[in-house]
Design a protein around this motif. Sequence first.
Motif, PDB file in Angstrom:
ATOM      1  N   GLY A 205       0.777  -1.234   0.000  1.00  7.75           N
ATOM      2  CA  GLY A 205       0.000   0.000   0.000  1.00  7.75           C
ATOM      3  C   GLY A 205       0.808   1.282   0.000  1.00  7.75           C
ATOM      4  O   GLY A 205       0.215   2.362   0.017  1.00  7.75           O
ATOM      5  N   ALA A 206       2.135   1.196  -0.019  1.00  6.15           N
ATOM      6  CA  ALA A 206       2.945   2.429  -0.009  1.00  6.15           C
ATOM      7  C   ALA A 206       2.830   3.147  -1.349  1.00  6.15           C
ATOM      8  O   ALA A 206       2.748   2.505  -2.404  1.00  6.15           O
ATOM      9  CB  ALA A 206       4.400   2.097   0.293  1.00  6.15           C
ATOM     10  N   LYS A 207       2.824   4.485  -1.289  1.00  4.84           N
ATOM     11  CA  LYS A 207       2.786   5.315  -2.500  1.00  4.84           C
ATOM     12  C   LYS A 207       4.077   6.121  -2.529  1.00  4.84           C
ATOM     13  O   LYS A 207       4.321   6.932  -1.625  1.00  4.84           O
ATOM     14  CB  LYS A 207       1.592   6.287  -2.479  1.00  4.84           C
ATOM     15  CG  LYS A 207       0.253   5.638  -2.135  1.00  4.84           C
ATOM     16  CD  LYS A 207      -0.175   4.592  -3.134  1.00  4.84           C
ATOM     17  CE  LYS A 207      -1.291   3.726  -2.613  1.00  4.84           C
ATOM     18  NZ  LYS A 207      -1.448   2.459  -3.304  1.00  4.84           N
ATOM     19  N   ILE A 220      10.577   0.874   3.130  1.00  8.85           N
ATOM     20  CA  ILE A 220       9.423   1.770   3.214  1.00  8.85           C
ATOM     21  C   ILE A 220       8.265   0.991   3.832  1.00  8.85           C
ATOM     22  O   ILE A 220       7.895  -0.093   3.346  1.00  8.85           O
ATOM     23  CB  ILE A 220       9.051   2.298   1.813  1.00  8.85           C
ATOM     24  CG1 ILE A 220      10.208   3.145   1.252  1.00  8.85           C
ATOM     25  CG2 ILE A 220       7.751   3.096   1.865  1.00  8.85           C
ATOM     26  CD1 ILE A 220      10.029   3.587  -0.180  1.00  8.85           C
ATOM     27  N   GLY A 221       7.709   1.537   4.905  1.00 11.47           N
ATOM     28  CA  GLY A 221       6.655   0.834   5.627  1.00 11.47           C
ATOM     29  C   GLY A 221       5.336   0.800   4.874  1.00 11.47           C
ATOM     30  O   GLY A 221       5.042   1.678   4.045  1.00 11.47           O
ATOM     31  N   VAL A 226       5.476   8.529   0.326  1.00 12.46           N
ATOM     32  CA  VAL A 226       6.872   8.985   0.286  1.00 12.46           C
ATOM     33  C   VAL A 226       6.982  10.073  -0.771  1.00 12.46           C
ATOM     34  O   VAL A 226       6.720   9.830  -1.953  1.00 12.46           O
ATOM     35  CB  VAL A 226       7.819   7.809  -0.053  1.00 12.46           C
ATOM     36  CG1 VAL A 226       9.273   8.266   0.021  1.00 12.46           C
ATOM     37  CG2 VAL A 226       7.576   6.637   0.885  1.00 12.46           C
ATOM     38  N   LEU A 227       7.371  11.288  -0.332  1.00 13.60           N
ATOM     39  CA  LEU A 227       7.406  12.448  -1.241  1.00 13.60           C
ATOM     40  C   LEU A 227       8.806  13.009  -1.408  1.00 13.60           C
ATOM     41  O   LEU A 227       9.017  13.917  -2.217  1.00 13.60           O
ATOM     42  CB  LEU A 227       6.489  13.555  -0.696  1.00 13.60           C
ATOM     43  CG  LEU A 227       5.006  13.194  -0.567  1.00 13.60           C
ATOM     44  CD1 LEU A 227       4.262  14.253   0.243  1.00 13.60           C
ATOM     45  CD2 LEU A 227       4.362  13.031  -1.934  1.00 13.60           C
ATOM     46  N   VAL A 239       2.585   8.910   6.804  1.00 12.38           N
ATOM     47  CA  VAL A 239       1.990   9.789   5.794  1.00 12.38           C
ATOM     48  C   VAL A 239       2.076  11.220   6.308  1.00 12.38           C
ATOM     49  O   VAL A 239       1.354  11.576   7.224  1.00 12.38           O
ATOM     50  CB  VAL A 239       0.513   9.411   5.544  1.00 12.38           C
ATOM     51  CG1 VAL A 239      -0.077  10.299   4.464  1.00 12.38           C
ATOM     52  CG2 VAL A 239       0.369   7.940   5.162  1.00 12.38           C
ATOM     53  N   PRO A 240       2.975  12.044   5.762  1.00 11.64           N
ATOM     54  CA  PRO A 240       4.042  11.706   4.827  1.00 11.64           C
ATOM     55  C   PRO A 240       5.148  10.923   5.533  1.00 11.64           C
ATOM     56  O   PRO A 240       5.298  11.034   6.752  1.00 11.64           O
ATOM     57  CB  PRO A 240       4.532  13.074   4.344  1.00 11.64           C
ATOM     58  CG  PRO A 240       4.190  14.014   5.453  1.00 11.64           C
ATOM     59  CD  PRO A 240       2.947  13.497   6.103  1.00 11.64           C
TER      60      PRO A 240
END
Length: 267
Positions: A205-207, A220-221, A226-227, A239-240
């Motif tokens: 589900g990470a973006k 990455i959890g 991740v921006l 998030v973020p």
Amino acid sequence: MAHRDDDTIWESIRAEAAEDARAEPKLAGFLNNIILGRSSLEDSLGYLLASKLESPVLSALTLREVIMHVFGHEPSIQDAVRADLQAVVTRDPASRGYSQPLLYFKGFHAIQAHRVAHHYWTNDRHPLALYLQSRISEVFAVDIHPGAKLGKGLLFDHATSVVIGETAVVEDDFSMLHEVTLGGTGKQGGDRHPKIGRGVMIGAGAKVLGNIRVGEGARIGAGSVVLHDVPPHTTVAGVPAKPVGMQPKGAFPALEMDQDFGAEHES
Ligand SMILES: CC(C)(COP(=O)(O)OP(=O)(O)OC[C@H]1O[C@@H](n2cnc3c(N)ncnc32)[C@H](O)[C@@H]1OP(=O)(O)O)[C@@H](O)C(=O)NCCC(=O)NCCS
């Protein structure tokens, strides 16, 4: 057709399929069609993918030619197919043997079909590449733009709802779970997608958005957005996303599927 001497992975696949055909006679015809009656791993995978990706407008026979033109003549893709099978068998506790990902795991299928689409994209056959992307997305629920560059030794576990954009780059020995997006922010054109370093692991589900770099060996959890760049060998979540918990234990958390985030932040 591709034939390799000492192809131990293909020999294992055949032995496993023969055993499964004995144990489950209802699957004997299927196993014969896909594995026992095929001459090589490429022949097997080409037959399987063509039968899954065929449609009323492009027959399995035509697709098989399209796929075998790539699998039969590209040694780097033949190596990548084997590295990906090895990655699944080593890292996914649900996989017992090489024949299971070959026959049943749609993350593996989607990656290999993308390798074919990417070949046609880079050889300026964009309509054929886009046709393949469209069918891969419909059949496997994995939407990878054919321009995206993928390394080898990849595990896309479960893989449902994975999206990877055109200018994304994924280096070798990478693992991720389902519902991951390697996408754009919507604010940039051109080179607008993430660059993922070697050995990175990304949770479900990470973006990961924008032309940012996730450094080698980072984690990455699940559910993160991740921006910004992620430094190598760093764990981020939230998030973020921000640095959290323990740093990865090994150099390449993807290889161990290292999901122990711990409570303490060790920097
Ligand atoms: C576009 C986007 C990445 C950022 O939009 P933005 O308004 O320009 O925001 P900025 O990057 O300037 O960030 C502003 C703040 O909001 C935060 N933020 C941005 N996106 C966020 C999100 N999705 N969730 C939580 N916080 C977010 C940033 O961390 C930043 O916080 P800070 O000021 O404390 O540092 C975000 O809104 C988004 O998620 N867009 C959709 C992209 C998408 O779906 N892509 C998939 C393509 S396949």
